[in-house]
Scaffold this active site. Structure first.
Site, short mmCIF file in Angstrom:
data_model
loop_
_atom_site.label_atom_id
_atom_site.label_comp_id
_atom_site.label_asym_id
_atom_site.label_seq_id
_atom_site.Cartn_x
_atom_site.Cartn_y
_atom_site.Cartn_z
N TYR A 1 1.95 -6.04 13.42
CA TYR A 1 0.79 -5.36 12.83
C TYR A 1 -0.11 -4.79 13.92
O TYR A 1 -0.42 -5.46 14.90
CB TYR A 1 0.01 -6.33 11.95
CG TYR A 1 -1.02 -5.64 11.09
CD1 TYR A 1 -0.66 -4.57 10.27
CD2 TYR A 1 -2.35 -6.04 11.10
CE1 TYR A 1 -1.61 -3.93 9.48
CE2 TYR A 1 -3.29 -5.41 10.31
CZ TYR A 1 -2.91 -4.36 9.51
OH TYR A 1 -3.85 -3.72 8.72
N GLU B 1 -9.38 -4.92 5.02
CA GLU B 1 -9.08 -3.83 4.09
C GLU B 1 -7.95 -4.24 3.15
O GLU B 1 -8.00 -3.98 1.95
CB GLU B 1 -8.70 -2.56 4.85
CG GLU B 1 -9.84 -1.92 5.62
CD GLU B 1 -10.97 -1.42 4.73
OE1 GLU B 1 -10.67 -0.90 3.63
OE2 GLU B 1 -12.13 -1.56 5.13
N ARG C 1 -3.28 -3.60 13.88
CA ARG C 1 -4.75 -3.75 13.89
C ARG C 1 -5.06 -5.19 14.28
O ARG C 1 -5.07 -6.09 13.45
CB ARG C 1 -5.35 -3.40 12.53
CG ARG C 1 -5.21 -1.92 12.19
CD ARG C 1 -5.89 -1.54 10.88
NE ARG C 1 -5.79 -0.12 10.64
CZ ARG C 1 -4.80 0.47 9.97
NH1 ARG C 1 -3.83 -0.28 9.47
NH2 ARG C 1 -4.77 1.78 9.79
N ASP D 1 -5.47 -7.85 6.81
CA ASP D 1 -6.81 -7.70 7.40
C ASP D 1 -7.82 -7.55 6.26
O ASP D 1 -7.49 -7.70 5.08
CB ASP D 1 -6.85 -6.49 8.35
CG ASP D 1 -6.42 -5.18 7.68
OD1 ASP D 1 -6.32 -5.15 6.43
OD2 ASP D 1 -6.18 -4.20 8.39
N ASP E 1 -1.84 -5.18 3.63
CA ASP E 1 -1.92 -5.52 5.05
C ASP E 1 -2.78 -6.75 5.31
O ASP E 1 -3.73 -7.04 4.57
CB ASP E 1 -2.48 -4.33 5.84
CG ASP E 1 -1.46 -3.22 6.01
OD1 ASP E 1 -0.27 -3.46 5.74
OD2 ASP E 1 -1.84 -2.10 6.40
N GLU F 1 0.80 -1.23 0.00
CA GLU F 1 0.00 0.00 0.00
C GLU F 1 0.83 1.27 0.00
O GLU F 1 0.44 2.27 -0.60
CB GLU F 1 -0.92 0.06 1.22
CG GLU F 1 -1.91 -1.08 1.37
CD GLU F 1 -1.39 -2.08 2.38
OE1 GLU F 1 -0.23 -2.49 2.26
OE2 GLU F 1 -2.15 -2.46 3.28
N HIS G 1 -3.95 -12.69 14.03
CA HIS G 1 -2.75 -11.89 14.27
C HIS G 1 -2.26 -12.10 15.70
O HIS G 1 -2.98 -12.55 16.57
CB HIS G 1 -3.06 -10.39 14.10
CG HIS G 1 -3.72 -10.05 12.81
ND1 HIS G 1 -4.37 -8.86 12.59
CD2 HIS G 1 -3.83 -10.75 11.66
CE1 HIS G 1 -4.84 -8.84 11.37
NE2 HIS G 1 -4.54 -9.97 10.79
#
Length: 701
Positions: free
Chosen positions: A298, A86, A300, A84, A82, A9, A344
């Protein structure tokens, strides 16, 4: 020419990963999402299975062109967004735009950006996980349906330009409900009576407990007078001395939510800032000899699980730095919530050996402070429990019982590194050592202090306590809290004053409208259940289209009912006594993101605005004009001379309203570790700028 193309990203992440992969890999950034629903229309076909209509995000054309050209030249494309929902959605959109085979194992996932983690991830790529993608799509479509269908109703019935959000509206309701609790609160009187007895050069302070060993309240002054009469002139006899050992366990490694809460408490960070700085630490920073490296895992996550290798490294470091007694017999495991996504790890440093002080010189102040917080929390979570000696002393006279309590640290354990913050109160007994006394000992009181108190209403939410409430109630997900809070502030539904949220009139009106007409939408339990259903979509246990159908049918009925039954709400601005210096109209009070300000009611013809001036209570020591409370460009409060620009005298600490008895400069409040000390504002120029008064126990707001 490189054999492989890797797409992430951000450029920072691309730089870090590129260093690990070598010359055969080209790493490029998509700069976040590249496709989304159109802003100009609903973009969801509710008649045909809620099919979303995606378009390329404006300004991303050149990025897509670059990625397509690079993709055509590469033997294989890896999508490393990432780990997740998103990130999975970004990978899926890239797969579509680059016309990659849907069955291609092109998705690469890693939870920390270190050499080993990145190389291991590229050994086992997988296909795009459509359950994750569908969970993200469902949330996006839900939010679009609410925002684009409900906002026009608010424009028509309340005020143009308003908007509503699915999770944001519930967050505003929490703040409004708390404000209503505060308004309805009826304070109740109660009293305390403390007795001080000298013991061997020290003091034993005991508080009234009750009569005849039964806990008894003192509701009014009459009950206090009765007690004082009963104990007047009589000695206290020690009846019980109870000593016990108490163990205190460390807090678990950070989750997204607990990191946001603790960064707010200890660093004063807004949730949005915490996530921004954490992203920088995760994606990688240049730390000298090691080059660019990801410093934390990470950020989140709602899991507290930790990799065994990380635990082993931490335990070895703790033993070498503190000794074997600081290492628990078995590696610690922390229980997880039922709804926690355990894919995670918890948030931890990528290496315990990378001590905050060793890399401080390579980090910005904010990066260092947050990294240090993450590092200390993780290391403490792997350490032995603290052991405290607690003592309670019960004394009695004429049937009235008093109690003194204290606690001292016998073995610090994890507390040698880190102690978790608290929103509500400090543990007043920690560090309070009682003088040695024995059962049967008779003490003569030197002071009896009765004090009146009143019960307090529930406090307004801080950013930390609001995040905690949202997590406990299941509203939104930790990764969305920062955006949710930022959005309700921007929309003017709530204000943040003295670090606490209070609703604006607009926020209260919108919540009332939604409660009366959209009970399901703004219901806390329903919103939490919807989050659980989204998790079920992610796990492949629920159909995303059926979820949307179930929500939309009721929502559409509520919309139709509100359109016909809801009357127009007149929202008038409060008029001030300040005339506009451009057109002469009387200015009105407006609520902005950072509080109230004055604006001309002639908008848009006259766009004049003014800050609301508030006198600080002292005069400028240079020119004698009043000091005013002001806000700087970053919204930081300061106290400047009202004679500006002729006089530029400024204070960055709050004046007390008193002047220094030595140099006649304003005395100011100095805040440190929850304590307030009064010092002279002239402290840099004068050696007498030590505390003017003893430390107050009043907590910093």
């Amino acid at each position: 020419m490189a054999d492989y193309l890797v797409i992430v990203e951000s450029p920072a992440k691309a730089k870090t990963i590129g260093k690990y992969l070598g010359k055969r890999y080209t790493v490029k950034a998509s700069m976040g999402h590249i496709r989304d629903l159109p802003k100009s229309q609903l973009g969801v076909d509710v008649e045909h299975g809620f099919e979303p209509k995606y378009i390329t995000i404006r300004g991303k054309g050149d990025v897509i062109k670059t990625l397509r050209n690079a993709g055509k030249k590469a033997k294989k494309v890896f999508l490393a967004a990432d780990p997740d929902r998103e990130g999975e959605a970004i990978a899926w959109h890239l797969q579509h735009l680059l016309e990659l085979n849907p069955d291609e194992q092109c998705r690469v996932v890693f939870h920390e950006i270190t050499k080993d983690a990145v190389k291991d991830a590229f050994k086992s790529p997988r296909k795009i996980d459509m359950d994750l993608v569908n969970a993200q799509q469902t949330r996006r479509i839900l939010d679009r349906l609410v925002g684009y269908r409900l906002s026009p109703l608010l424009w028509k019935k309340v005020r143009k330009g308003l908007s509503a959000g699915r999770v944001q509206s519930v967050a505003v309701r929490l703040i409004v409900d708390r404000e209503n609790e505060i308004r309805k609160f009826q304070p109740e009187e109660y009293w305390t009576v403390d007795v001080t007895c000298p013991v061997g050069g020290k003091k034993l302070v005991s508080r009234f407990y009750g009569y005849d060993e039964q806990k008894t309240a003192l509701p009014d002054e009459a009950s206090v007078k009765e007690l004082l009469k009963r104990i007047d002139g009589k000695p206290l006899t020690i009846q019980k001395v109870k000593k016990s050992e108490r163990r205190r366990n460390p807090a678990a490694p950070f989750t997204t939510s607990s990191m946001q809460q603790e960064a707010a408490r200890k660093l004063g960070f807004r949730a949005y800032k915490t996530m921004s700085v954490a992203q920088q630490l995760y994606e990688g920073l240049d730390i000298g000899g090691e080059g660019t490296v990801g410093l934390i895992t990470y950020m989140r996550t709602d899991s507290t699980r930790i990799a065994e290798s990380a635990q082993a490294e931490a335990r070895e470091w703790i033993a070498s730095e503190f000794g074997a007694e600081y290492v628990p017999a078995q590696p610690r495991k922390y229980s997880k919530k039922d709804d926690a996504q355990d894919a995670h790890e918890g948030i931890r440093p990528t290496s315990t050996l990378r001590h905050p002080e060793q890399i401080k010189g390579y980090l910005s102040r904010d990066q260092y402070r947050l990294y240090k917080l993450v590092w200390e929390r993780f290391v403490a979570s792997q350490m032995a429990s603290a052991v405290l000696d607690t003592t309670s002393v019960d004394s009695e006279t004429n049937g009235a019982w008093f109690r003194a309590t204290g606690s001292v640290i016998k073995f610090p354990g994890f507390m040698a590194v880190y102690i978790e913050g608290n929103d509500d109160a400090d543990d007043d007994d920690n560090g309070k050592l009682l003088p040695p006394v024995e059962q049967g000992q008779v003490l003569e009181p030197s002071d009896v202090k009765p004090e009146q108190h009143f019960t307090q209403p529930p406090p307004r939410y801080t950013e930390s306590s609001l995040v905690k409430a949202m997590e406990e109630l299941g509203i939104g997900r930790p990764s969305t809290y920062a955006t949710t809070i930022d959005t309700i502030l921007k929309r003017g539904y709530v204000l943040l004053e003295q670090k606490r949220f209070l609703p604006t009139e607009l926020g209260e009106i919108v919540v009332e409208l939604l409660v009366e007409n959209f009970k399901q939408l703004i219901d806390v339990a329903f919103t939490a259940n919807l989050e659980d259903e989204l998790d079920s979509v992610e796990d492949g246990k629920a159909n995303w289209v059926q979820l949307l159908e179930g929500f939309y049918d009721q929502f559409e009925q509520d919309l139709e009912h509100a359109e016909t039954s809801l009357a127009h709400i007149e929202l008038k601005d409060e008029e001030s006594d300040v005339p506009c210096d451009k057109c002469g109209r009387m200015m009105v009070y407006k609520n902005g993101r950072y509080g109230k300000f004055l604006a001309c009611p002639g908008f848009p013809e006259c766009r004049n605005t003014k800050p609301i001036t508030k006198e600080a209570g002292v005069d400028c020591p240079r020119c004698g004009k009043p000091l005013l409370e002001r806000r700087g460009k970053r919204r930081k409060v300061f106290y400047g001379c009202s004679g500006y620009p002729d006089c530029d005298y400024v204070l960055w600490q709050k004046p007390t309203g008193q002047m220094c008895p030595i140099c006649d400069h304003p005395l100011v409040e100095k805040h440190s570790k929850g304590k307030v000390t009064v010092v002279c504002s002239n402290e840099k120029a004068h050696p007498h700028a030590a505390p003017i008064e003893a430390e107050s126990s009043r907590k910093s707001s």
